[in-house]
Motif scaffolding. Sequence first.
Motif, PDB file in Angstrom:
ATOM      1  N   THR A 298      64.471  55.703  41.234  1.00 41.61           N
ATOM      2  CA  THR A 298      63.499  54.607  41.174  1.00 41.61           C
ATOM      3  C   THR A 298      62.131  55.160  41.516  1.00 41.61           C
ATOM      4  OG1 THR A 298      63.890  54.033  43.508  1.00 41.61           O
ATOM      5  CG2 THR A 298      65.175  52.845  41.851  1.00 41.61           C
ATOM      6  N   MET A 299      61.101  54.413  41.155  1.00 40.77           N
ATOM      7  CA  MET A 299      59.735  54.775  41.491  1.00 40.77           C
ATOM      8  C   MET A 299      59.039  53.574  42.114  1.00 40.77           C
ATOM      9  SD  MET A 299      59.048  57.950  40.760  1.00 40.77           S
ATOM     10  CE  MET A 299      57.274  58.079  40.550  1.00 40.77           C
ATOM     11  N   PRO A 300      58.100  53.812  43.028  1.00 38.54           N
ATOM     12  CA  PRO A 300      57.384  52.688  43.655  1.00 38.54           C
ATOM     13  C   PRO A 300      56.481  51.970  42.667  1.00 38.54           C
ATOM     14  CG  PRO A 300      56.412  54.769  44.308  1.00 38.54           C
ATOM     15  CD  PRO A 300      57.658  55.108  43.551  1.00 38.54           C
ATOM     16  N   TYR A 301      56.264  50.701  42.895  1.00 41.67           N
ATOM     17  CA  TYR A 301      55.382  49.928  42.020  1.00 41.67           C
ATOM     18  C   TYR A 301      54.759  48.795  42.809  1.00 41.67           C
ATOM     19  CZ  TYR A 301      58.971  46.328  41.943  1.00 41.67           C
ATOM     20  OH  TYR A 301      59.872  45.360  42.325  1.00 41.67           O
ATOM     21  N   GLU A 302      53.711  48.229  42.252  1.00 41.05           N
ATOM     22  CA  GLU A 302      53.075  47.047  42.825  1.00 41.05           C
ATOM     23  C   GLU A 302      52.904  46.022  41.714  1.00 41.05           C
ATOM     24  OE1 GLU A 302      49.417  48.278  44.562  1.00 41.05           O
ATOM     25  OE2 GLU A 302      50.351  49.097  46.365  1.00 41.05           O
ATOM     26  N   ALA A 303      53.120  44.766  42.040  1.00 39.01           N
ATOM     27  CA  ALA A 303      53.001  43.702  41.041  1.00 39.01           C
ATOM     28  C   ALA A 303      51.526  43.484  40.705  1.00 39.01           C
ATOM     29  CB  ALA A 303      53.629  42.419  41.572  1.00 39.01           C
ATOM     30  N   LEU A 304      51.182  43.606  39.419  1.00 43.82           N
ATOM     31  CA  LEU A 304      49.820  43.402  38.946  1.00 43.82           C
ATOM     32  C   LEU A 304      49.848  42.435  37.763  1.00 43.82           C
ATOM     33  CD1 LEU A 304      48.529  47.100  38.869  1.00 43.82           C
ATOM     34  CD2 LEU A 304      48.156  45.423  40.683  1.00 43.82           C
ATOM     35  N   GLU A 305      48.876  41.573  37.696  1.00 43.49           N
ATOM     36  CA  GLU A 305      48.760  40.635  36.576  1.00 43.49           C
ATOM     37  C   GLU A 305      47.523  41.014  35.780  1.00 43.49           C
ATOM     38  OE1 GLU A 305      50.208  37.796  34.149  1.00 43.49           O
ATOM     39  OE2 GLU A 305      51.130  38.272  36.094  1.00 43.49           O
ATOM     40  N   LEU A 306      47.723  41.489  34.554  1.00 45.74           N
ATOM     41  CA  LEU A 306      46.601  41.940  33.731  1.00 45.74           C
ATOM     42  C   LEU A 306      46.031  40.806  32.889  1.00 45.74           C
ATOM     43  CD1 LEU A 306      47.868  45.365  32.306  1.00 45.74           C
ATOM     44  CD2 LEU A 306      46.759  44.882  34.489  1.00 45.74           C
ATOM     45  N   SER A 307      44.759  40.941  32.580  1.00 56.01           N
ATOM     46  CA  SER A 307      44.108  40.099  31.587  1.00 56.01           C
ATOM     47  C   SER A 307      43.210  41.008  30.758  1.00 56.01           C
ATOM     48  CB  SER A 307      43.273  39.000  32.246  1.00 56.01           C
ATOM     49  OG  SER A 307      42.100  39.539  32.838  1.00 56.01           O
ATOM     50  N   ALA A 308      42.680  40.495  29.686  1.00 50.14           N
ATOM     51  CA  ALA A 308      41.809  41.307  28.832  1.00 50.14           C
ATOM     52  C   ALA A 308      40.577  41.788  29.585  1.00 50.14           C
ATOM     53  CB  ALA A 308      41.401  40.508  27.597  1.00 50.14           C
ATOM     54  N   LYS A 309      40.209  41.088  30.659  1.00 52.16           N
ATOM     55  CA  LYS A 309      39.018  41.449  31.435  1.00 52.16           C
ATOM     56  C   LYS A 309      39.305  42.482  32.523  1.00 52.16           C
ATOM     57  CE  LYS A 309      36.826  36.937  30.711  1.00 52.16           C
ATOM     58  NZ  LYS A 309      36.258  35.734  31.361  1.00 52.16           N
ATOM     59  N   SER A 310      40.573  42.861  32.694  1.00 50.55           N
ATOM     60  CA  SER A 310      40.940  43.812  33.748  1.00 50.55           C
ATOM     61  C   SER A 310      40.369  45.194  33.471  1.00 50.55           C
ATOM     62  CB  SER A 310      42.463  43.917  33.874  1.00 50.55           C
ATOM     63  OG  SER A 310      43.039  42.675  34.216  1.00 50.55           O
ATOM     64  N   CYS A 311      40.055  45.885  34.543  1.00 46.54           N
ATOM     65  CA  CYS A 311      39.619  47.281  34.465  1.00 46.54           C
ATOM     66  C   CYS A 311      40.696  48.132  35.133  1.00 46.54           C
ATOM     67  CB  CYS A 311      38.280  47.476  35.167  1.00 46.54           C
ATOM     68  SG  CYS A 311      37.604  49.156  35.018  1.00 46.54           S
ATOM     69  N   LEU A 312      41.198  49.143  34.406  1.00 44.78           N
ATOM     70  CA  LEU A 312      42.354  49.903  34.854  1.00 44.78           C
ATOM     71  C   LEU A 312      42.008  51.332  35.227  1.00 44.78           C
ATOM     72  CD1 LEU A 312      44.941  48.885  32.082  1.00 44.78           C
ATOM     73  CD2 LEU A 312      44.489  47.744  34.270  1.00 44.78           C
ATOM     74  N   HIS A 313      42.833  51.881  36.095  1.00 41.64           N
ATOM     75  CA  HIS A 313      42.822  53.312  36.405  1.00 41.64           C
ATOM     76  C   HIS A 313      44.276  53.715  36.606  1.00 41.64           C
ATOM     77  CE1 HIS A 313      40.627  56.957  37.661  1.00 41.64           C
ATOM     78  NE2 HIS A 313      41.719  57.204  38.369  1.00 41.64           N
ATOM     79  N   LEU A 314      44.617  54.954  36.243  1.00 40.20           N
ATOM     80  CA  LEU A 314      45.974  55.416  36.493  1.00 40.20           C
ATOM     81  C   LEU A 314      46.292  55.322  37.974  1.00 40.20           C
ATOM     82  CD1 LEU A 314      46.577  58.659  34.381  1.00 40.20           C
ATOM     83  CD2 LEU A 314      47.371  56.343  33.914  1.00 40.20           C
TER      84      LEU A 314
END
Length: 411
Positions: free
Chosen positions: A317-333
């Motif tokens: 398994t790998m760690p994760y965090e719950a995120l809710e994306l929208s078209a306005k979201s700004c992402l980084h790896l």
Amino acid sequence: MKSALLDQKFWRHFAKNHWEKKPLLLRNVKSDLIEMTADEIFDLLVLYADRCRQINDPTGFKFYTDGIKAQEEDVLSVLPEKSDKSLAGYHKRMNTLFSDYCLVCDELLQVNLKKQHLLTDFTDQLYRHVGFPNRFSEMGLYLGNYKKTPFGVHVDSCGVFSFPVAGTKKFRLWNAAYGEKHPELDRTFNYEKNKKHSQLLEVGPGDMTYWPSSEWHIAESDGSFSATWSLGVWVDQPHKDMVSDSVKELLDKKLGSSGTQVMTAFKRLHNKSGEITGLPKSFSNSLKLLQNLSPLELQDILSRNWMKHISLQGFKTMPYEALELSAKSCLHLRNDRSPILWQKSLVTSNNYYASFGGVLIESSSTGLLNLIKDLNAGNSCAIQPYLKGASSKKDLHSLQTLADAGAFNIL
């Protein structure tokens, strides 16, 4: 005492002389994984325990008293709490309740993204020298005052690295040949007559020990408190299974509903002499299907499943965090050293994408590909400029799937 460096020289020697061959004990090891403090580990335990209490599910924890495994509904009541203040404080509370207890927490590092790299730094070097596991590796924490491993002498299908955090730990080992000749060792706690044929490894904080998957073993203690990391690298999945699983996936798709039939129609099973002279129609059709598979189709499915497999970085398994994306979201790896993997399909115009958790996305969108490339280059990217046209909604859904697997941070 001079530190033992886990450098390239060490790993070359380890791969040649110890991996799946014989045990190893190192004193005063220099490794970031070992340098995690007892307080940091206690904080992780409480964080994970709080999550389990919140969802009323102790999955990931096991608790033993006097060698007996506790029922799941009882485990929540004995997990570490913030009020314990430390590993020693938790032990003090448990010691008043149980004369012999063992708490096991599997995959503890999955609750903290910031600490995950300490584990992957170690395994990256290991894999580079011994190969990538066809199954997976998993990290567990064992703590308590138990005098012997709760399930007795046993042999696993994994090579094991152990790193004591607190207290002294003793591991008694028997080689595979001895274990095969003495099946009475299996799950026993009574092995006095076998001790003279064993090897005893005694380690403390800062030390590291390793034994191959074929070694029979048990942990021993005088009843003092100890806490120990254990990294198991499973070696029980042969290459042929990975290939057959991939080919099966392709055949399931090709056969469609005909592959789900549970009865086979036939005209004649055999002639009077007992000779088999032909195949039923369903088998003949399947034979044609197999003969028509192209080398590119086979390469495509093998490549896709290999990419999916390595996206987990060798872990269960790998760690994760719950995120809710929208078209306005700004992402980084989430991790600059863990890009989103992708490849071009060899049989369609689509691309495949894989990230943590073994998720797989298939898309023909140029915008999605450009976004992934820019993220992998270390950039922070707003989603909206990349997702345009009729595929934008589907692309956002694909990004959400990758986010659910833990691929991104939202800025």
